[in-house]
Write a protein that holds these residues in place. Structure first.
Motif, PDB file in Angstrom:
ATOM      1  N   ASP A  31      -5.372   1.715  -3.386  1.00  0.00           N
ATOM      2  CA  ASP A  31      -4.454   0.948  -2.558  1.00  0.00           C
ATOM      3  C   ASP A  31      -5.119  -0.295  -2.029  1.00  0.00           C
ATOM      4  O   ASP A  31      -6.276  -0.302  -1.687  1.00  0.00           O
ATOM      5  N   ASP A  32      -4.323  -1.359  -1.923  1.00  0.00           N
ATOM      6  CA  ASP A  32      -4.841  -2.639  -1.452  1.00  0.00           C
ATOM      7  C   ASP A  32      -3.959  -3.148  -0.331  1.00  0.00           C
ATOM      8  O   ASP A  32      -2.914  -3.713  -0.579  1.00  0.00           O
ATOM      9  N   GLU A  63      -3.983   6.902   9.082  1.00  0.00           N
ATOM     10  CA  GLU A  63      -3.982   6.979   7.624  1.00  0.00           C
ATOM     11  C   GLU A  63      -2.649   6.569   7.007  1.00  0.00           C
ATOM     12  O   GLU A  63      -2.526   6.462   5.804  1.00  0.00           O
ATOM     13  N   THR A 105      -2.989   6.963   2.159  1.00  0.00           N
ATOM     14  CA  THR A 105      -4.170   6.884   1.311  1.00  0.00           C
ATOM     15  C   THR A 105      -5.258   6.149   2.045  1.00  0.00           C
ATOM     16  O   THR A 105      -5.017   5.429   2.987  1.00  0.00           O
ATOM     17  N   ASP A 106      -6.485   6.332   1.580  1.00  0.00           N
ATOM     18  CA  ASP A 106      -7.574   5.591   2.197  1.00  0.00           C
ATOM     19  C   ASP A 106      -8.529   5.100   1.136  1.00  0.00           C
ATOM     20  O   ASP A 106      -8.314   5.302  -0.044  1.00  0.00           O
ATOM     21  N   ALA A 107      -9.599   4.449   1.566  1.00  0.00           N
ATOM     22  CA  ALA A 107     -10.525   3.809   0.632  1.00  0.00           C
ATOM     23  C   ALA A 107     -11.150   4.796  -0.333  1.00  0.00           C
ATOM     24  O   ALA A 107     -11.519   4.440  -1.439  1.00  0.00           O
ATOM     25  N   GLU A 150     -12.268  -2.552   0.497  1.00  0.00           N
ATOM     26  CA  GLU A 150     -11.156  -3.412   0.095  1.00  0.00           C
ATOM     27  C   GLU A 150     -11.079  -4.701   0.907  1.00  0.00           C
ATOM     28  O   GLU A 150     -10.314  -5.595   0.551  1.00  0.00           O
ATOM     29  N   THR A 162      -2.863  -6.152   7.718  1.00  0.00           N
ATOM     30  CA  THR A 162      -2.883  -4.738   8.084  1.00  0.00           C
ATOM     31  C   THR A 162      -2.197  -4.532   9.433  1.00  0.00           C
ATOM     32  O   THR A 162      -1.424  -3.586   9.604  1.00  0.00           O
ATOM     33  N   PRO A 206       0.821  -1.193   0.000  1.00  0.00           N
ATOM     34  CA  PRO A 206       0.000   0.000   0.000  1.00  0.00           C
ATOM     35  C   PRO A 206       0.861   1.251   0.000  1.00  0.00           C
ATOM     36  O   PRO A 206       1.994   1.227   0.460  1.00  0.00           O
ATOM     37  N   ARG A 224     -11.961   2.540   7.246  1.00  0.00           N
ATOM     38  CA  ARG A 224     -11.651   3.468   6.155  1.00  0.00           C
ATOM     39  C   ARG A 224     -11.530   2.758   4.807  1.00  0.00           C
ATOM     40  O   ARG A 224     -11.852   3.320   3.777  1.00  0.00           O
ATOM     41  N   ARG A 225     -11.032   1.549   4.831  1.00  0.00           N
ATOM     42  CA  ARG A 225     -10.801   0.795   3.597  1.00  0.00           C
ATOM     43  C   ARG A 225     -11.779  -0.372   3.474  1.00  0.00           C
ATOM     44  O   ARG A 225     -11.468  -1.387   2.866  1.00  0.00           O
TER      45      ARG A 225
END
Length: 191
Positions: A18-19, A113, A11-13, A82, A95, A7, A78-79
């Motif tokens: 980003d994964d 974040e 960045t966020d969802a 994903e 994560t 990632p 947030r993500r």
């Protein structure tokens, strides 16, 4: 994004590129997996918060485990688009590895974040092992071999779930586990 398996920090969802889970597949659409709303998150939290907390404890983050677990779950919110349906816990473990690595690298709390590009190569999980002979055998292995073995032994991950956490294909994860077990046998026999 730096690569398909890493990632980008900050960045966020909402940015959607980003994964954190490290798969090459596109993020599941909320319509395909059900709404990713507060009840979805409450269910995710109730099913997996304790496991995430224990994952962090086993890796030597005792003083910060609660805060780090909260950070991991905040990233999940947030993500949420994903988070792969049916593989939520492995995604959370991956994560957590990034959040913990960032926390250790910076020596201060992780901004939610920010997720690092690489996990910490010096896996301190070995410190939590109490048996001296096991600790010595694990210490002879690479950080990657220790990670693979401990994800399998402590977290009970195998197959697709192990592959998801490692950011590898299923075959790659199976091969990594086989190699790590072989190297552990060699290290154990060297005593």
């Amino acid at each position: 994004m730096h690569s398909a398996q890493q990632p980008a920090a900050g960045t966020d969802a909402a940015e959607g590129s980003d994964d954190v889970a490290g798969t090459d597949a596109p993020a599941p659409s909320p319509a395909a997996t059900g709404p990713r709303d507060e009840p979805w998150f409450e269910d995710l939290f109730s099913r997996h918060a304790t496991a995430v907390h224990r994952y962090l404890l086993r890796r030597g983050a005792a003083d910060d485990a609660e805060d780090l677990a909260a950070d991991v779950l905040t990233v999940a919110w947030r993500r949420r688009a994903e988070v792969p349906d049916g593989h939520e816990l492995p995604w959370l473990y991956r994560t957590a590895g990034f959040v913990l690595a960032n926390h250790r690298r910076k020596g201060r709390p992780v901004p939610v974040e920010t997720v690092p590009d690489e996990p910490d190569p010096d896996d301190p999980a070995v410190l939590a092992v109490r048996d001296e002979r096991v600790r010595e055998a694990l210490a002879r292995l690479s950080a990657r071999d220790r990670q693979v073995l401990l994800l399998t032994a402590w977290e009970g991950l195998t197959g697709d779930d192990l592959a998801l956490v490692l950011g590898l294909s299923r075959g790659g994860a199976d091969a990594a586990l086989s190699r790590a077990r072989s190297r552990l046998r060699e290290a154990w026999a060297a005593d």
